[in-house]
Design a protein around this motif. Structure first.
Motif, mmCIF file in Angstrom:
data_model
loop_
_atom_site.group_PDB
_atom_site.id
_atom_site.type_symbol
_atom_site.label_atom_id
_atom_site.label_comp_id
_atom_site.label_asym_id
_atom_site.label_seq_id
_atom_site.Cartn_x
_atom_site.Cartn_y
_atom_site.Cartn_z
ATOM 1 N N HIS A 119 0.851 -1.191 0.000
ATOM 2 C CA HIS A 119 0.000 0.000 0.000
ATOM 3 C C HIS A 119 0.880 1.232 0.000
ATOM 4 O O HIS A 119 2.079 1.147 0.281
ATOM 5 N N ASP A 121 1.267 5.127 1.774
ATOM 6 C CA ASP A 121 0.787 6.003 2.847
ATOM 7 C C ASP A 121 0.450 7.329 2.177
ATOM 8 O O ASP A 121 1.352 8.128 1.892
ATOM 9 N N HIS A 175 4.580 -0.257 -0.052
ATOM 10 C CA HIS A 175 5.337 -1.032 0.935
ATOM 11 C C HIS A 175 4.374 -1.923 1.703
ATOM 12 O O HIS A 175 3.159 -1.667 1.716
ATOM 13 N N ARG A 199 4.371 10.250 11.432
ATOM 14 C CA ARG A 199 4.071 11.013 10.216
ATOM 15 C C ARG A 199 3.641 12.433 10.537
ATOM 16 O O ARG A 199 3.035 12.694 11.579
HETATM 17 FE FE FE2 Z 1 2.298 2.094 5.483
#
Ligand code: FE2
Ligand code: SIN
Length: 203
Positions: A119, A121, A175, A199
């Motif tokens: 996926h 981010d 990833h 994040r």
């Molecule tokens: Fe991720």
């Protein structure tokens, strides 16, 4: 892809075993305040195999009805997420190269059968800061490709105390976690792996 893609940086054993143990104690505290929940895929409601919680001003959650999103409170208890531990803020300062602190820390717990599909981010509104990830407990095989779906991928084995940064042209790289290597670390009493991802969400 023989080596890691540009923008992916791996720091093996960034945290000593002693600092790992201290961080696990802090995560246990966080889980007491913000219990692990079962994330479900948007629309299908299919449950993911990891268990999640968060710390920080925003947390990443997902369920069938409302899908992937960040929110300031726990989806089950409605209580604001606990703060991000100082150890993690320090790691971010040291490796992110970003002037502002992280807003969100997703806590993923993997048992020996859990995995995470490839996926990106990309639920953040600003991608100038990297994603900084800390691994604790059992080793895993981490897979990372490019920002294009279906492109070449490389894999790296992540161990307890490792830090991995996805930044620059790998900020949006696909990833995932292929597998957990069970009983490869003595850190967690009942085994499994914890991954912490820090994040920025907004600019
Ligand atoms: Fe991720
Ligand atoms: C994630 O992509 O959210 C988790 C990555 C990992 O477990 O290493």
């Amino acid at each position: 892809m023989p080596t890691l893609p540009e923008g992916v940086r791996h720091f093996p054993l960034y945290l000593s075993p002693q600092r790992q143990a201290a961080l696990v104690d802090e995560i246990r505290q966080i889980v007491q305040e913000a219990p692990l929940f079962v994330p479900a895929m948007p629309r299908t409601g299919k449950e993911m195999s990891v268990r999640m919680t968060n710390c920080g001003e925003l947390g990443w959650v997902t369920d069938r009805e409302r899908g992937y999103r960040y929110q300031p409170t726990h989806p089950v208890t409605g209580v604001p997420w606990p703060p991000i531990p100082e150890t993690l803020l320090g790691i971010w300062r040291d490796v992110s190269g970003h002037e502002k602190p992280p807003q969100a820390c997703l806590v993923n717990f993997y048992d020996e059968k859990a995995r995470m599909g490839l996926h990106q981010d990309r639920d953040e509104t600003d991608f100038s800061a990297p994603v900084v990830s800390v691994s604790l407990g059992d080793d895993c095989r981490f897979r990372v490709g490019t920002a294009k779906r279906g492109g070449a991928t490389a894999s790296v084995r992540l161990a307890s105390g490792d830090v991995l940064v996805l930044g620059g042209q790998s900020r949006l790289a696909y990833h995932g976690v292929d597998r957990i290597y069970s009983q490869t670390s003595p850190l967690l009493k009942n085994g499994g792996r914890i991954n912490l991802t820090l994040r920025r969400v907004t600019a």
